[in-house]
Scaffold this motif. Structure first.
Motif, PDB file in Angstrom:
ATOM      1  N   ILE A 116      32.909  63.559  18.413  1.00  0.00           N
ATOM      2  CA  ILE A 116      32.262  64.049  17.200  1.00  0.00           C
ATOM      3  C   ILE A 116      30.767  64.269  17.415  1.00  0.00           C
ATOM      4  CG2 ILE A 116      31.830  63.592  14.757  1.00  0.00           C
ATOM      5  CD1 ILE A 116      34.224  61.638  14.846  1.00  0.00           C
ATOM      6  N   TYR A 117      30.114  63.290  18.044  1.00  0.00           N
ATOM      7  CA  TYR A 117      28.648  63.308  18.110  1.00  0.00           C
ATOM      8  C   TYR A 117      28.199  62.591  19.373  1.00  0.00           C
ATOM      9  CZ  TYR A 117      23.963  61.367  17.251  1.00  0.00           C
ATOM     10  OH  TYR A 117      22.666  60.978  17.387  1.00  0.00           O
ATOM     11  N   PHE A 118      27.119  63.076  19.991  1.00  0.00           N
ATOM     12  CA  PHE A 118      26.443  62.312  21.038  1.00  0.00           C
ATOM     13  C   PHE A 118      24.953  62.604  20.947  1.00  0.00           C
ATOM     14  CE2 PHE A 118      27.857  66.328  22.696  1.00  0.00           C
ATOM     15  CZ  PHE A 118      26.910  66.766  23.605  1.00  0.00           C
ATOM     16  N   GLY A 119      24.139  61.542  21.103  1.00  0.00           N
ATOM     17  CA  GLY A 119      22.711  61.714  20.932  1.00  0.00           C
ATOM     18  C   GLY A 119      21.914  60.720  21.750  1.00  0.00           C
ATOM     19  N   GLY A 120      20.587  60.855  21.663  1.00  0.00           N
ATOM     20  CA  GLY A 120      19.686  59.997  22.431  1.00  0.00           C
ATOM     21  C   GLY A 120      19.226  60.661  23.713  1.00  0.00           C
ATOM     22  N   SER A 121      18.381  59.965  24.445  1.00  0.00           N
ATOM     23  CA  SER A 121      17.825  60.549  25.670  1.00  0.00           C
ATOM     24  C   SER A 121      18.878  60.732  26.752  1.00  0.00           C
ATOM     25  CB  SER A 121      16.688  59.665  26.196  1.00  0.00           C
ATOM     26  OG  SER A 121      17.170  58.373  26.538  1.00  0.00           O
ATOM     27  N   GLY A 122      20.033  60.031  26.625  1.00  0.00           N
ATOM     28  CA  GLY A 122      21.095  60.184  27.613  1.00  0.00           C
ATOM     29  C   GLY A 122      22.112  61.253  27.270  1.00  0.00           C
ATOM     30  N   ARG A 123      21.868  62.037  26.230  1.00  0.00           N
ATOM     31  CA  ARG A 123      22.869  63.006  25.776  1.00  0.00           C
ATOM     32  C   ARG A 123      23.177  64.067  26.823  1.00  0.00           C
ATOM     33  NH1 ARG A 123      22.687  65.755  21.077  1.00  0.00           N
ATOM     34  NH2 ARG A 123      23.473  67.622  22.106  1.00  0.00           N
ATOM     35  N   ASP A 124      22.157  64.544  27.551  1.00  0.00           N
ATOM     36  CA  ASP A 124      22.414  65.595  28.541  1.00  0.00           C
ATOM     37  C   ASP A 124      23.278  65.079  29.692  1.00  0.00           C
ATOM     38  OD1 ASP A 124      20.967  67.417  27.061  1.00  0.00           O
ATOM     39  OD2 ASP A 124      19.116  67.139  28.201  1.00  0.00           O
ATOM     40  N   SER A 125      23.010  63.841  30.105  1.00  0.00           N
ATOM     41  CA  SER A 125      23.833  63.249  31.170  1.00  0.00           C
ATOM     42  C   SER A 125      25.268  63.057  30.696  1.00  0.00           C
ATOM     43  CB  SER A 125      23.240  61.906  31.618  1.00  0.00           C
ATOM     44  OG  SER A 125      21.980  62.079  32.217  1.00  0.00           O
ATOM     45  N   PHE A 126      25.413  62.615  29.463  1.00  0.00           N
ATOM     46  CA  PHE A 126      26.763  62.465  28.912  1.00  0.00           C
ATOM     47  C   PHE A 126      27.470  63.814  28.856  1.00  0.00           C
ATOM     48  CE2 PHE A 126      29.693  62.780  25.361  1.00  0.00           C
ATOM     49  CZ  PHE A 126      30.548  61.707  25.601  1.00  0.00           C
ATOM     50  N   ASN A 127      26.770  64.835  28.400  1.00  0.00           N
ATOM     51  CA  ASN A 127      27.388  66.152  28.280  1.00  0.00           C
ATOM     52  C   ASN A 127      27.821  66.693  29.637  1.00  0.00           C
ATOM     53  OD1 ASN A 127      28.147  68.389  26.532  1.00  0.00           O
ATOM     54  ND2 ASN A 127      26.527  69.533  27.552  1.00  0.00           N
ATOM     55  N   ASP A 128      27.009  66.464  30.673  1.00  0.00           N
ATOM     56  CA  ASP A 128      27.394  66.903  32.019  1.00  0.00           C
ATOM     57  C   ASP A 128      28.685  66.217  32.466  1.00  0.00           C
ATOM     58  OD1 ASP A 128      25.171  68.511  32.146  1.00  0.00           O
ATOM     59  OD2 ASP A 128      23.970  67.095  33.311  1.00  0.00           O
ATOM     60  N   ASN A 129      28.775  64.912  32.220  1.00  0.00           N
ATOM     61  CA  ASN A 129      29.996  64.183  32.570  1.00  0.00           C
ATOM     62  C   ASN A 129      31.179  64.665  31.736  1.00  0.00           C
ATOM     63  OD1 ASN A 129      29.036  62.466  34.623  1.00  0.00           O
ATOM     64  ND2 ASN A 129      28.197  61.049  33.127  1.00  0.00           N
ATOM     65  N   TRP A 130      30.922  64.962  30.472  1.00  0.00           N
ATOM     66  CA  TRP A 130      31.997  65.394  29.586  1.00  0.00           C
ATOM     67  C   TRP A 130      32.571  66.737  30.031  1.00  0.00           C
ATOM     68  CZ3 TRP A 130      35.215  63.271  26.460  1.00  0.00           C
ATOM     69  CH2 TRP A 130      35.929  64.047  25.553  1.00  0.00           C
ATOM     70  N   ILE A 131      31.717  67.636  30.429  1.00  0.00           N
ATOM     71  CA  ILE A 131      32.176  68.946  30.901  1.00  0.00           C
ATOM     72  C   ILE A 131      33.134  68.788  32.078  1.00  0.00           C
ATOM     73  CG2 ILE A 131      31.418  71.074  32.041  1.00  0.00           C
ATOM     74  CD1 ILE A 131      28.874  70.918  30.289  1.00  0.00           C
ATOM     75  N   ASN A 132      32.878  67.797  32.917  1.00  0.00           N
ATOM     76  CA  ASN A 132      33.717  67.586  34.106  1.00  0.00           C
ATOM     77  C   ASN A 132      35.108  67.063  33.775  1.00  0.00           C
ATOM     78  OD1 ASN A 132      31.738  68.430  35.932  1.00  0.00           O
ATOM     79  ND2 ASN A 132      30.842  66.380  36.071  1.00  0.00           N
ATOM     80  N   VAL A 133      35.268  66.401  32.621  1.00  0.00           N
ATOM     81  CA  VAL A 133      36.567  65.785  32.304  1.00  0.00           C
ATOM     82  C   VAL A 133      37.267  66.434  31.117  1.00  0.00           C
ATOM     83  CG1 VAL A 133      35.867  63.564  33.246  1.00  0.00           C
ATOM     84  CG2 VAL A 133      35.532  64.010  30.807  1.00  0.00           C
ATOM     85  N   ASP A 134      36.583  67.285  30.385  1.00  0.00           N
ATOM     86  CA  ASP A 134      37.156  67.851  29.172  1.00  0.00           C
ATOM     87  C   ASP A 134      37.970  69.102  29.493  1.00  0.00           C
ATOM     88  OD1 ASP A 134      37.731  68.180  26.465  1.00  0.00           O
ATOM     89  OD2 ASP A 134      35.958  69.428  26.137  1.00  0.00           O
ATOM     90  N   HIS A 135      39.083  68.897  30.178  1.00  0.00           N
ATOM     91  CA  HIS A 135      39.971  70.019  30.501  1.00  0.00           C
ATOM     92  C   HIS A 135      41.397  69.497  30.636  1.00  0.00           C
ATOM     93  CE1 HIS A 135      40.028  68.521  34.651  1.00  0.00           C
ATOM     94  NE2 HIS A 135      38.716  68.411  34.554  1.00  0.00           N
TER      95      HIS A 135
END
Length: 267
Positions: free
Chosen positions: A151-170
């Protein structure tokens, strides 16, 4: 700063009529000063012990922690609202607005966010509180399958989380479209994040179809943590539900899977 993530779980017994069955908020445990001094035991996610309410935040640690703590005290004292009121988020927004008006550093809240998950009757809801000068902006975010359960991701670590998410969200990932997939991504990001302001052990709260909010303990590398801090000497640890990095339910005393718990390996 922070990494904070919210996501929903779905009942998949009927794939044609999926329903939200759970709501989670997770965060790292680190706060830092001047980019050098840091502390890995600061509470960033919160759950009511009496009502179906969970919170998290990123940004101004002092204000957000104070605001959530005071609101939860009022909720658990049964003086703010009842569990079934439909305008709970508006009531909370009014409470936060009052605090902002008195907060000396309100102009520094522009990068802060408070997130709020609740259940009203049988329906789950997720809200975001943002700050513009001394104004509190409230928005409800939809919870739907189309959002990939995240639903939501935030904070200074959001970009790192999003990079990891792109790798597994398939669809080729065995954990695709599962609650554990999001938590795996949270745990991996906290452990590997290049941002030194993100770190420590994950914190986790949740909400289910019945009952109040839940605060989970975390078992990592053979040590049990609560709110980011080791807690092996506390006497009643079995009163909590415990999860490991794989999001598996584990025995706090042995680290082994609980009877009936399903393995959920990280890929």
């Amino acid at each position: 700063m922070t990494l904070v993530v919210a996501w929903a779980g779905f009942d998949d017994k009927s794939r044609h009529r999926r329903k939200v069955s759970s709501l989670y908020i997770a965060a790292d445990s680190r706060i830092s000063w001047d980019g050098t001094a840091r502390y890995d035991g600061h509470q960033k996610v919160f759950a009511s012990v009496k009502h179906p309410e969970i919170f998290g935040f990123c940004g101004d640690v002092t204000f957000c922690n104070m605001a959530i703590s005071q609101i939860l005290t009022k909720i658990d004292s049964n003086i703010l609202f009842s569990s079934e009121e439909s305008n709970k988020a508006d009531i909370i927004a009014a409470e936060i607005s009052q605090m902002v008006r008195e907060y000396p550093s309100a102009n520094n809240l522009r990068n802060s966010q408070i997130i709020y998950g609740t259940r009203i009757a049988t329906q789950f809801h997720f809200f975001l509180f943002e700050f513009k000068s001394r104004e509190v902006l409230l928005s409800e975010w939809p919870i739907s399958e189309e959002r990939g359960r995240k639903i939501y991701f935030g904070g200074s670590g959001r970009d790192s989380f999003n990079d990891n998410w792109i790798n597994v969200d398939h669809e080729k990932d065995e954990n695709h479209m599962t609650t554990r997939n999001v938590y795996h991504c949270v745990a991996r990001t906290i452990e590997q994040c290049a941002d030194s302001q993100v770190g420590g052990v994950p914190q986790l709260v949740g909400l289910y179809r019945v009952g109040a909010g839940r605060q989970f303990g975390i078992v990592k590398d053979g040590t049990c943590y609560f709110g980011g801090l080791p807690c092996k000497d506390l006497p009643n640890l079995t009163n909590l539900e415990w999860r490991n990095d794989n999001f598996e339910r584990v025995d706090v005393n042995t680290g082994n899977l609980m009877p009936g718990a399903h393995p959920q390996p990280m890929r």
